[in-house]
Design a protein around this motif. Structure first.
Motif, PDB file in Angstrom:
ATOM      1  N   LEU A   1      -4.792  -0.117 -32.095  1.00  0.00           N
ATOM      2  CA  LEU A   1      -6.040   0.303 -32.728  1.00  0.00           C
ATOM      3  C   LEU A   1      -6.875   1.167 -31.799  1.00  0.00           C
ATOM      4  CD1 LEU A   1      -7.111  -2.977 -34.575  1.00  0.00           C
ATOM      5  CD2 LEU A   1      -6.141  -0.910 -35.586  1.00  0.00           C
ATOM      6  N   ARG A   2      -6.981   0.773 -30.551  1.00  0.00           N
ATOM      7  CA  ARG A   2      -7.752   1.573 -29.598  1.00  0.00           C
ATOM      8  C   ARG A   2      -7.064   2.911 -29.340  1.00  0.00           C
ATOM      9  NH1 ARG A   2      -8.178  -3.590 -27.387  1.00  0.00           N
ATOM     10  NH2 ARG A   2      -6.432  -3.188 -25.973  1.00  0.00           N
ATOM     11  N   GLY A   3      -5.727   2.889 -29.281  1.00  0.00           N
ATOM     12  CA  GLY A   3      -5.002   4.118 -29.011  1.00  0.00           C
ATOM     13  C   GLY A   3      -5.098   5.128 -30.129  1.00  0.00           C
TER      14      GLY A   3
ATOM     15  N   LEU B   1      -7.849   5.883 -31.741  1.00  0.00           N
ATOM     16  CA  LEU B   1      -9.142   6.568 -31.710  1.00  0.00           C
ATOM     17  C   LEU B   1      -8.960   8.026 -31.275  1.00  0.00           C
ATOM     18  CD1 LEU B   1     -11.260   3.719 -30.047  1.00  0.00           C
ATOM     19  CD2 LEU B   1     -11.491   4.559 -32.401  1.00  0.00           C
ATOM     20  N   PRO B   2      -9.749   8.952 -31.831  1.00  0.00           N
ATOM     21  CA  PRO B   2     -10.979   8.760 -32.628  1.00  0.00           C
ATOM     22  C   PRO B   2     -10.751   8.609 -34.128  1.00  0.00           C
ATOM     23  CG  PRO B   2     -10.675  11.088 -32.236  1.00  0.00           C
ATOM     24  CD  PRO B   2      -9.535  10.383 -31.523  1.00  0.00           C
ATOM     25  N   TYR B   3      -9.512   8.344 -34.532  1.00  0.00           N
ATOM     26  CA  TYR B   3      -9.214   8.244 -35.957  1.00  0.00           C
ATOM     27  C   TYR B   3      -9.259   6.783 -36.409  1.00  0.00           C
ATOM     28  CZ  TYR B   3      -7.404  12.834 -34.693  1.00  0.00           C
ATOM     29  OH  TYR B   3      -7.271  14.094 -34.185  1.00  0.00           O
ATOM     30  N   PRO B   4      -9.690   6.529 -37.655  1.00  0.00           N
ATOM     31  CA  PRO B   4      -9.794   5.142 -38.142  1.00  0.00           C
ATOM     32  C   PRO B   4      -8.420   4.480 -38.281  1.00  0.00           C
ATOM     33  CG  PRO B   4     -11.079   6.665 -39.509  1.00  0.00           C
ATOM     34  CD  PRO B   4     -10.202   7.503 -38.638  1.00  0.00           C
ATOM     35  N   ALA B   5      -8.384   3.198 -37.991  1.00  0.00           N
ATOM     36  CA  ALA B   5      -7.170   2.398 -38.191  1.00  0.00           C
ATOM     37  C   ALA B   5      -7.590   0.953 -38.409  1.00  0.00           C
ATOM     38  CB  ALA B   5      -6.241   2.507 -36.986  1.00  0.00           C
ATOM     39  N   LEU B   6      -6.834   0.244 -39.227  1.00  0.00           N
ATOM     40  CA  LEU B   6      -7.152  -1.143 -39.522  1.00  0.00           C
ATOM     41  C   LEU B   6      -5.879  -1.925 -39.788  1.00  0.00           C
ATOM     42  CD1 LEU B   6      -8.057  -1.486 -43.224  1.00  0.00           C
ATOM     43  CD2 LEU B   6      -8.086   0.776 -42.201  1.00  0.00           C
ATOM     44  N   VAL B   7      -5.997  -3.238 -39.707  1.00  0.00           N
ATOM     45  CA  VAL B   7      -4.884  -4.146 -39.982  1.00  0.00           C
ATOM     46  C   VAL B   7      -5.309  -5.090 -41.095  1.00  0.00           C
ATOM     47  CG1 VAL B   7      -3.389  -5.950 -39.040  1.00  0.00           C
ATOM     48  CG2 VAL B   7      -4.067  -4.014 -37.610  1.00  0.00           C
ATOM     49  N   VAL B   8      -4.428  -5.262 -42.096  1.00  0.00           N
ATOM     50  CA  VAL B   8      -4.727  -6.164 -43.210  1.00  0.00           C
ATOM     51  C   VAL B   8      -3.609  -7.183 -43.353  1.00  0.00           C
ATOM     52  CG1 VAL B   8      -6.082  -4.449 -44.458  1.00  0.00           C
ATOM     53  CG2 VAL B   8      -3.628  -4.637 -44.914  1.00  0.00           C
ATOM     54  N   ASP B   9      -3.931  -8.309 -44.013  1.00  0.00           N
ATOM     55  CA  ASP B   9      -2.918  -9.319 -44.299  1.00  0.00           C
ATOM     56  C   ASP B   9      -2.303  -9.054 -45.667  1.00  0.00           C
ATOM     57  OD1 ASP B   9      -4.714 -10.251 -46.224  1.00  0.00           O
ATOM     58  OD2 ASP B   9      -5.334 -11.999 -45.056  1.00  0.00           O
ATOM     59  N   ARG B  10      -1.504  -9.976 -46.152  1.00  0.00           N
ATOM     60  CA  ARG B  10      -0.765  -9.767 -47.402  1.00  0.00           C
ATOM     61  C   ARG B  10      -1.666  -9.546 -48.608  1.00  0.00           C
ATOM     62  NH1 ARG B  10       0.228 -14.843 -50.420  1.00  0.00           N
ATOM     63  NH2 ARG B  10       2.204 -13.955 -51.144  1.00  0.00           N
ATOM     64  N   GLY B  11      -2.895 -10.074 -48.554  1.00  0.00           N
ATOM     65  CA  GLY B  11      -3.818  -9.924 -49.666  1.00  0.00           C
ATOM     66  C   GLY B  11      -4.751  -8.741 -49.535  1.00  0.00           C
ATOM     67  N   GLY B  12      -4.559  -7.922 -48.471  1.00  0.00           N
ATOM     68  CA  GLY B  12      -5.444  -6.789 -48.245  1.00  0.00           C
ATOM     69  C   GLY B  12      -6.733  -7.157 -47.550  1.00  0.00           C
TER      70      GLY B  12
END
Length: 258
Positions: free
Chosen positions: A95-97, A99-110
Motif C-alpha cells: 500500500l505504501r509502495g 503511493l501517490p496512487y490510491p490502493a486498498l484491501v477488501v475482504d470477501r464481502g467488500g
C-alpha cells in the motif's frame, strides 16, 4: 448440504463432464459416477482432490469436505492472528509502495481492511456513516451519499461494480436499487472501464487492477483482494501527486491504514 448434489452442481456449473473431472482428479469416470449417485462414499483425500480439480475457493472446499462428513482442511485465521503478521506487513508495504496512487484491501464481502493515504482522494465528500468501521467499498461507490454524485460515468462504473457481486446477492440487490436505468455513455478507454471521478484536484481518470494471494492456504488470506487505482492520463497522475503532497503536509488521515 447434500454432498452428491453439491459436487454434481459444482461440476456442471463449470461445464465439466464426469470424464474430464475424473481425469483431473486422478480417478475413473465410473468411480466419479458412483460418487455423484451416492453409490460410493469418497475418502477425505478424494474430496480434496475433487475440490482442487474443480478449482473451488478455499471456503467452498471446506464446505464440500463438511458435506462429505470430514473436518475442514484449510484454516480461517483472524487477520490480527500472529500467524498472519508477515501478511499484514506485506500488505502495508504494498500500500505504501503504491503511493501517490490510491490502493486498498477488501475482504470477501467488500469490507475495507486497509488503505493507503491516497484513498482519501477517492473517498472525499462521502457521508461519515459510509466511512466508519467496516466500510463497505462497494456501498461507498454506489450510494447516493457516497461517491455516486462525483462519478461522471456512473452507469458504466455501476455495472462494473454490480458484475463483481454475484456471490453477494443481498448486497447486490441493495446496490442495484441505487443504479438508475442509464445508457452507457461509451466513455471506455478501449481496454478497460475507467473511473471518471470529480475531485478537489480536478477530474480523475483511473483504471484499476486487482491482486490476490495466489498460493494462499488460509481462507482469510485467500479472500483478500488488493485493488490499486492507476492514472489513465498525465493530468490524473499530476493531480494525484499534488494530492499526496497536500496529504503529507496535513498528516496521514486515511481510514483503515495498517
Amino acid at each position: 448440504m447434500d454432498f452428491c448434489r453439491v459436487l454434481r452442481e459444482c461440476r456442471t456449473s463449470r461445464r465439466l463432464s464426469q470424464l474430464e473431472l475424473a481425469s483431473r482428479a486422478g480417478t475413473t469416470q465410473r468411480h466419479l459416477s458412483f460418487i455423484e449417485s451416492g453409490r460410493s462414499a469418497p475418502g477425505r483425500n478424494m474430496v480434496v482432490r475433487l475440490a482442487e480439480s474443480l478449482e473451488l475457493p478455499l471456503r467452498e472446499r471446506n464446505e464440500l469436505l463438511l458435506a462429505a462428513g470430514f473436518a475442514p482442511v484449510y484454516p480461517e485465521s483472524p487477520l490480527d492472528d500472529p500467524v498472519l503478521a508477515p501478511v499484514r506487513a506485506a500488505i502495508g508495504h504494498i500500500l505504501r509502495g503504491h503511493l501517490p496512487y490510491p490502493a486498498l484491501v477488501v475482504d470477501r464481502g467488500g469490507n475495507l481492511v486497509a488503505a493507503n493515504s491516497a484513498f482519501g482522494v477517492i473517498a472525499e465528500g462521502a457521508a461519515a456513516e459510509l466511512l466508519g468501521p467496516g466500510t463497505n467499498v462497494y456501498r461507498l461507490a454506489l450510494h447516493p451519499d457516497g461517491l455516486a454524485p462525483r462519478i461522471l460515468n456512473f452507469a458504466e462504473w455501476a455495472r462494473h461494480i454490480l458484475a463483481r457481486l454475484g456471490r453477494l446477492p443481498r448486497l447486490r440487490a441493495e446496490l442495484a436499487g441505487y443504479v438508475p436505468e442509464l445508457d452507457p455513455s461509451g466513455g471506455q478507454l478501449g481496454f478497460a472501464v475507467p473511473l471518471r471521478l470529480r475531485s478537489a484536484y480536478g477530474e480523475l481518470q483511473l483504471t484499476t487492477t486487482v491482486t490476490t494471494f495466489a498460493t494462499a492456504v488460509d481462507v482469510t488470506l485467500a479472500e483478500l483482494k488488493l485493488e490499486a487505482f492507476l492514472p489513465a492520463d498525465a493530468a490524473t497522475a499530476q493531480a494525484l501527486a499534488v494530492a499526496a503532497s497536500v496529504a503529507g503536509d496535513q498528516g496521514d488521515q486515511a481510514p483503515g491504514n495498517m
